[in-house]
Design a protein around this motif. Structure first.
Motif, PDB file in Angstrom:
ATOM      1  N   ASP A 118       0.822  -1.209   0.000  1.00 27.48           N
ATOM      2  CA  ASP A 118       0.000   0.000   0.000  1.00 27.48           C
ATOM      3  C   ASP A 118       0.860   1.266   0.000  1.00 27.48           C
ATOM      4  OD1 ASP A 118      -2.314  -1.491  -0.033  1.00 27.48           O
ATOM      5  OD2 ASP A 118      -2.602  -1.394   2.137  1.00 27.48           O
ATOM      6  N   GLN A 119       2.063   1.192   0.566  1.00 27.14           N
ATOM      7  CA  GLN A 119       2.957   2.350   0.627  1.00 27.14           C
ATOM      8  C   GLN A 119       3.799   2.534  -0.633  1.00 27.14           C
ATOM      9  OE1 GLN A 119       2.946  -0.110   3.166  1.00 27.14           O
ATOM     10  NE2 GLN A 119       1.342   1.074   4.167  1.00 27.14           N
ATOM     11  N   GLY A 120       3.869   1.525  -1.473  1.00 33.25           N
ATOM     12  CA  GLY A 120       4.699   1.555  -2.674  1.00 33.25           C
ATOM     13  C   GLY A 120       5.454   0.249  -2.804  1.00 33.25           C
ATOM     14  N   LEU A 121       6.417   0.216  -3.681  1.00 35.48           N
ATOM     15  CA  LEU A 121       7.189  -1.005  -3.910  1.00 35.48           C
ATOM     16  C   LEU A 121       8.275  -1.162  -2.851  1.00 35.48           C
ATOM     17  CD1 LEU A 121       7.706  -0.790  -7.779  1.00 35.48           C
ATOM     18  CD2 LEU A 121       5.930  -2.013  -6.533  1.00 35.48           C
ATOM     19  N   ALA A 139       5.913   7.778 -11.365  1.00 38.02           N
ATOM     20  CA  ALA A 139       4.886   8.375 -10.504  1.00 38.02           C
ATOM     21  C   ALA A 139       3.825   7.356 -10.109  1.00 38.02           C
ATOM     22  CB  ALA A 139       4.239   9.565 -11.213  1.00 38.02           C
ATOM     23  N   GLU A 140       3.458   6.483 -11.034  1.00 36.76           N
ATOM     24  CA  GLU A 140       2.422   5.493 -10.750  1.00 36.76           C
ATOM     25  C   GLU A 140       2.962   4.258 -10.033  1.00 36.76           C
ATOM     26  OE1 GLU A 140       3.526   4.546 -15.103  1.00 36.76           O
ATOM     27  OE2 GLU A 140       3.668   6.226 -13.732  1.00 36.76           O
ATOM     28  N   ALA A 141       4.258   4.221  -9.766  1.00 35.93           N
ATOM     29  CA  ALA A 141       4.882   3.079  -9.087  1.00 35.93           C
ATOM     30  C   ALA A 141       5.901   3.589  -8.066  1.00 35.93           C
ATOM     31  CB  ALA A 141       5.545   2.166 -10.108  1.00 35.93           C
ATOM     32  N   PRO A 142       5.442   4.320  -7.038  1.00 39.54           N
ATOM     33  CA  PRO A 142       6.390   4.841  -6.052  1.00 39.54           C
ATOM     34  C   PRO A 142       7.115   3.702  -5.333  1.00 39.54           C
ATOM     35  CG  PRO A 142       4.150   5.076  -5.256  1.00 39.54           C
ATOM     36  CD  PRO A 142       4.063   4.608  -6.682  1.00 39.54           C
TER      37      PRO A 142
END
Length: 154
Positions: A118-121, A139-142
């Protein structure tokens, strides 16, 4: 043929989320039928052997875009300098929840594993110590957390 699609993918990569999603959908649309047909190599066209009056090729290097896509996009490893001495890490998760793999370089493989949260990769990379990684998230994959050989990447 699929020959020009690699150039399309290279051009669309930097054009934003919609362009990257279009590339991902193009790959699924064109290569999924090969997988579902149990192909063991990449066809010249989407019709396979049925194309060109039943003379279509079933083994074409120019049709290997998914191999590049998985390493350079999904894992996110691309050279920024000769021999990968500097390389980008910019994973594009596409529809995947996690990915793991290795990209060969002249000095040894760069191994990448990431999981979507949920926070990013959360990303872990290992590779030759003399190589310099540069984290370049989309941007779509922080990226929430990233390490290379145990050291945090900013």
């Amino acid at each position: 043929t699929f020959y020009t699609l690699v150039y399309q993918a290279l051009g669309l990569r930097a054009l934003g989320p919609v362009a990257r999603q279009f590339t991902a959908e193009t790959i699924v649309r064109n290569w999924e039928p090969m997988l579902l047909a149990n192909a063991t190599s990449f066809w010249e066209t989407d019709l396979g052997a049925a194309d060109f009056a039943d003379a279509g090729g079933l083994c074409h290097a120019w049709s290997a875009l998914p191999v590049y896509y998985l390493g350079a996009w999904v894992l996110g490893v691309r050279p920024l300098a000769p021999g990968f001495s500097r390389f980008a890490i910019s994973p594009y998760p596409d529809r995947f929840l996690q990915a793991e793999g290795a990209v060969p370089t002249p000095t040894g493989p760069i191994r990448i594993a990431w999981t979507r949260t949920d926070q990013g990769l959360n990303l872990t990379a290992t590779g030759p110590r003399r190589l310099q990684p540069v984290l370049e998230p989309f941007a779509e994959a922080p990226v929430a957390r990233a390490t290379y050989n145990g050291r945090a990447l900013a």
